[in-house]
Scaffold this motif. Structure first.
Motif, PDB file in Angstrom:
ATOM      1  N   GLU A 110      18.288 -76.481 -74.918  1.00  0.00           N
ATOM      2  CA  GLU A 110      16.979 -75.875 -75.182  1.00  0.00           C
ATOM      3  C   GLU A 110      16.352 -75.375 -73.693  1.00  0.00           C
ATOM      4  O   GLU A 110      15.720 -74.376 -73.767  1.00  0.00           O
ATOM      5  N   PRO A 111      16.489 -76.066 -72.485  1.00  0.00           N
ATOM      6  CA  PRO A 111      16.275 -75.583 -71.169  1.00  0.00           C
ATOM      7  C   PRO A 111      16.883 -73.959 -71.042  1.00  0.00           C
ATOM      8  O   PRO A 111      16.076 -73.091 -70.361  1.00  0.00           O
ATOM      9  N   LEU A 112      18.067 -74.179 -71.386  1.00  0.00           N
ATOM     10  CA  LEU A 112      18.894 -72.896 -71.013  1.00  0.00           C
ATOM     11  C   LEU A 112      18.111 -71.558 -71.748  1.00  0.00           C
ATOM     12  O   LEU A 112      17.897 -70.637 -71.345  1.00  0.00           O
ATOM     13  N   ARG A 113      18.074 -71.766 -73.290  1.00  0.00           N
ATOM     14  CA  ARG A 113      17.424 -70.894 -74.170  1.00  0.00           C
ATOM     15  C   ARG A 113      16.116 -70.505 -73.516  1.00  0.00           C
ATOM     16  O   ARG A 113      15.809 -69.245 -73.335  1.00  0.00           O
ATOM     17  N   ARG A 114      15.182 -71.575 -73.300  1.00  0.00           N
ATOM     18  CA  ARG A 114      13.705 -71.250 -72.655  1.00  0.00           C
ATOM     19  C   ARG A 114      13.943 -70.186 -71.306  1.00  0.00           C
ATOM     20  O   ARG A 114      12.956 -69.730 -71.087  1.00  0.00           O
ATOM     21  N   ALA A 115      15.074 -70.495 -70.730  1.00  0.00           N
ATOM     22  CA  ALA A 115      15.180 -69.647 -69.345  1.00  0.00           C
ATOM     23  C   ALA A 115      15.678 -68.350 -69.705  1.00  0.00           C
ATOM     24  O   ALA A 115      15.826 -67.578 -68.698  1.00  0.00           O
ATOM     25  N   GLY A 116      15.951 -67.945 -70.956  1.00  0.00           N
ATOM     26  CA  GLY A 116      16.237 -66.749 -71.211  1.00  0.00           C
ATOM     27  C   GLY A 116      17.894 -66.395 -71.446  1.00  0.00           C
ATOM     28  O   GLY A 116      18.258 -65.303 -71.532  1.00  0.00           O
ATOM     29  N   VAL A 117      18.509 -67.438 -71.598  1.00  0.00           N
ATOM     30  CA  VAL A 117      19.960 -67.081 -71.793  1.00  0.00           C
ATOM     31  C   VAL A 117      20.253 -66.949 -73.202  1.00  0.00           C
ATOM     32  O   VAL A 117      19.704 -67.756 -73.946  1.00  0.00           O
ATOM     33  N   ARG A 118      20.822 -65.829 -73.982  1.00  0.00           N
ATOM     34  CA  ARG A 118      20.789 -65.734 -74.974  1.00  0.00           C
ATOM     35  C   ARG A 118      22.049 -65.792 -75.762  1.00  0.00           C
ATOM     36  O   ARG A 118      22.130 -66.269 -76.819  1.00  0.00           O
ATOM     37  N   ARG A 119      23.047 -65.464 -75.164  1.00  0.00           N
ATOM     38  CA  ARG A 119      24.452 -65.337 -75.847  1.00  0.00           C
ATOM     39  C   ARG A 119      25.383 -66.409 -75.134  1.00  0.00           C
ATOM     40  O   ARG A 119      25.291 -66.758 -74.092  1.00  0.00           O
ATOM     41  N   LEU A 120      26.201 -66.974 -75.949  1.00  0.00           N
ATOM     42  CA  LEU A 120      27.097 -68.020 -75.516  1.00  0.00           C
ATOM     43  C   LEU A 120      28.431 -68.066 -75.967  1.00  0.00           C
ATOM     44  O   LEU A 120      28.776 -67.575 -77.193  1.00  0.00           O
ATOM     45  N   ASN A 121      29.208 -68.001 -75.049  1.00  0.00           N
ATOM     46  CA  ASN A 121      30.777 -68.148 -75.145  1.00  0.00           C
ATOM     47  C   ASN A 121      31.328 -69.534 -75.190  1.00  0.00           C
ATOM     48  O   ASN A 121      30.919 -70.254 -73.977  1.00  0.00           O
ATOM     49  N   VAL A 122      31.828 -70.023 -75.984  1.00  0.00           N
ATOM     50  CA  VAL A 122      32.371 -71.681 -75.750  1.00  0.00           C
ATOM     51  C   VAL A 122      33.627 -71.439 -75.652  1.00  0.00           C
ATOM     52  O   VAL A 122      34.572 -71.131 -76.928  1.00  0.00           O
ATOM     53  N   SER A 123      34.377 -72.363 -74.931  1.00  0.00           N
ATOM     54  CA  SER A 123      35.839 -72.661 -74.952  1.00  0.00           C
ATOM     55  C   SER A 123      36.026 -73.694 -75.927  1.00  0.00           C
ATOM     56  O   SER A 123      35.597 -74.869 -75.807  1.00  0.00           O
ATOM     57  N   LEU A 124      36.955 -73.299 -76.930  1.00  0.00           N
ATOM     58  CA  LEU A 124      37.482 -74.595 -77.795  1.00  0.00           C
ATOM     59  C   LEU A 124      38.859 -74.268 -78.271  1.00  0.00           C
ATOM     60  O   LEU A 124      39.048 -73.375 -79.154  1.00  0.00           O
ATOM     61  N   ASP A 125      39.764 -74.897 -77.833  1.00  0.00           N
ATOM     62  CA  ASP A 125      41.118 -74.667 -77.921  1.00  0.00           C
ATOM     63  C   ASP A 125      41.779 -75.660 -79.264  1.00  0.00           C
ATOM     64  O   ASP A 125      43.101 -75.277 -79.651  1.00  0.00           O
ATOM     65  N   SER A 126      41.129 -76.523 -79.518  1.00  0.00           N
ATOM     66  CA  SER A 126      41.503 -77.622 -80.812  1.00  0.00           C
ATOM     67  C   SER A 126      40.284 -78.033 -81.279  1.00  0.00           C
ATOM     68  O   SER A 126      39.396 -78.392 -80.690  1.00  0.00           O
ATOM     69  N   LEU A 127      40.697 -78.448 -82.816  1.00  0.00           N
ATOM     70  CA  LEU A 127      39.804 -79.087 -83.522  1.00  0.00           C
ATOM     71  C   LEU A 127      40.421 -80.580 -83.823  1.00  0.00           C
ATOM     72  O   LEU A 127      39.649 -81.254 -84.513  1.00  0.00           O
ATOM     73  N   ARG A 128      41.362 -81.038 -83.200  1.00  0.00           N
ATOM     74  CA  ARG A 128      41.989 -82.167 -83.350  1.00  0.00           C
ATOM     75  C   ARG A 128      41.802 -82.896 -82.122  1.00  0.00           C
ATOM     76  O   ARG A 128      42.263 -82.503 -80.874  1.00  0.00           O
ATOM     77  N   PRO A 129      41.193 -84.103 -82.121  1.00  0.00           N
ATOM     78  CA  PRO A 129      40.623 -84.744 -81.059  1.00  0.00           C
ATOM     79  C   PRO A 129      41.691 -85.093 -80.184  1.00  0.00           C
ATOM     80  O   PRO A 129      41.770 -85.141 -78.716  1.00  0.00           O
ATOM     81  N   ASP A 130      43.078 -85.511 -80.523  1.00  0.00           N
ATOM     82  CA  ASP A 130      44.134 -86.031 -79.705  1.00  0.00           C
ATOM     83  C   ASP A 130      44.673 -84.406 -78.971  1.00  0.00           C
ATOM     84  O   ASP A 130      44.980 -84.563 -77.751  1.00  0.00           O
ATOM     85  N   ILE A 131      44.760 -83.597 -79.670  1.00  0.00           N
ATOM     86  CA  ILE A 131      45.267 -82.236 -79.059  1.00  0.00           C
ATOM     87  C   ILE A 131      44.362 -81.709 -77.955  1.00  0.00           C
ATOM     88  O   ILE A 131      44.552 -81.148 -76.749  1.00  0.00           O
TER      89      ILE A 131
END
Ligand code: SAM
Length: 328
Positions: A110-131
């Motif tokens: 929320e604070p980052l959106r309010r500060a004007g950040v619009r676009r986001l790239n997220v790193s996500l290498d796996s959807l399996r908790p152990d991996i």
């Protein structure tokens, strides 16, 4: 007089800055930062928010419109929303975006959106908790909560970046794609790059994304697509849906001829190319009282050093810098 622009010696217009606000990270992705790494920049060398803002303002005088906050993990820099607000208020900045691993996004979205950040790239290498734990050292559930918080806070578009590694997450691509499709995110697959000892070791597990594309084509009809501000990825839309997938192929099909960016490290060094050592130190100038006019002139000198292309393929052991210290 028309707007000034920054063009390098190969005729490429530079209008995008990737701004590393810290070299620290709370994850230890196997291909990025080694466990036990201690060589972080000392705080006295970190550019202050005012120094960063000065550099970005000087860049905007040369036609730069886009800034991405990155790191290390940018959310680890204290008061990041205050810096974001300073930068998004600068005349000329049209696009302020963020790359994050989202471990701390629940409280900062929320604070980052309010500060004007619009676009986001997220790193996500796996959807399996152990991996995920094995690849990054992190807690997947926490990251997923961070991603949902970012989605609810209205970041758009959200792009998920996945570095594809043989025998580790290569068989999860379809699952991650489904995860993205269900939320309206775009998935971008990335080829590992030989940055630092970790990146170089990862080359043994690196997958040529041309092969992955052929595999995906057996399940999906991939229609070439263009996404505005899409960066170096080659995008495809899955026929019959609005879902897009991007392939970032620095190794198998480099995209240096359209490179439009430079990087500023936390200690105030401009890096002219991810895969070369050409650099230009700005911190000594800033701390020795350089004027705004002189600073702009230095930026032009720096851009003149930008090399034609990276040397990842020809000299795969050349870059000793880890990506995390570079500003990915
Ligand atoms: N912490 C933020 C994040 O997770 O997005 C920003 C910095 S991180 C260094 C930026 C991106 O670089 C991540 O998507 C990460 O997977 C990628 N990366 C790091 N080392 C890499 C390597 N050797 N080859 C390819 N990508 C790498």
């Amino acid at each position: 007089m028309g707007e000034q622009t920054l063009t390098d010696t190969f005729g490429r217009r530079i209008d995008y800055l990737r701004l590393s606000v810290t070299d620290r990270c709370d994850l230890r992705c196997s291909y990025c930062l080694p466990k036990g790494f201690k060589g972080f920049e000392e705080p006295a060398h970190w550019l202050t928010f005012d120094e960063i803002t000065r550099v970005v303002r000087a860049f905007t005088a040369l036609g730069l419109h886009r800034v991405r906050l990155t790191g290390g993990e940018p959310l680890m820099r204290r008061d990041l929303p205050a810096l974001a607000a300073q930068l998004s208020a600068l005349p000329g900045i049209e696009d302020l975006s963020l790359s994050s691993n989202c471990t701390q996004m629940e409280s900062l979205a929320e604070p980052l959106r309010r500060a004007g950040v619009r676009r986001l790239n997220v790193s996500l290498d796996s959807l399996r908790p152990d991996i995920f734990q094995q690849l990054t050292g992190g807690d997947l559930a926490r990251v997923l909560r961070g991603i949902e918080a970012a989605h609810s806070a209205g970041f758009a578009p959200i792009r998920v970046n996945t570095v594809v590694l043989r025998d580790q997450n290569e068989h999860e691509i379809e699952d991650i794609l489904d995860f993205c499709a269900a939320r309206g995110f775009t998935l971008r697959l990335i080829e590992a790059m030989p940055m630092g000892s970790t990146g170089q070791a990862a080359m043994q597990r690196s997958l040529d994304l041309q092969t992955v594309k052929r595999r995906l084509e057996r399940r999906f009809d991939l229609i070439p697509d263009i996404l505005p501000g899409g960066g170096p990825a080659r995008y495809y839309r899955l026929r019959g849906s609005e879902t897009r997938i991007g392939l970032i192929t620095p190794m198998s099909q480099h995209f240096c001829e359209t490179c439009n960016r430079v990087r500023l490290t936390v200690d105030g060094t401009l890096l002219l190319c991810l895969g070369q050592e050409h650099s230009y130190p700005l911190r000594p100038l800033l701390r020795a009282g350089v004027t705004d006019v002189e600073l702009v002139a230095h930026l032009r000198l720096a851009i003149a050093l930008k090399p034609e292309r990276h040397a990842f393929n020809d000299q795969p052991t050349r870059i000793v810098r880890f990506m995390s210290l570079t500003g990915g």
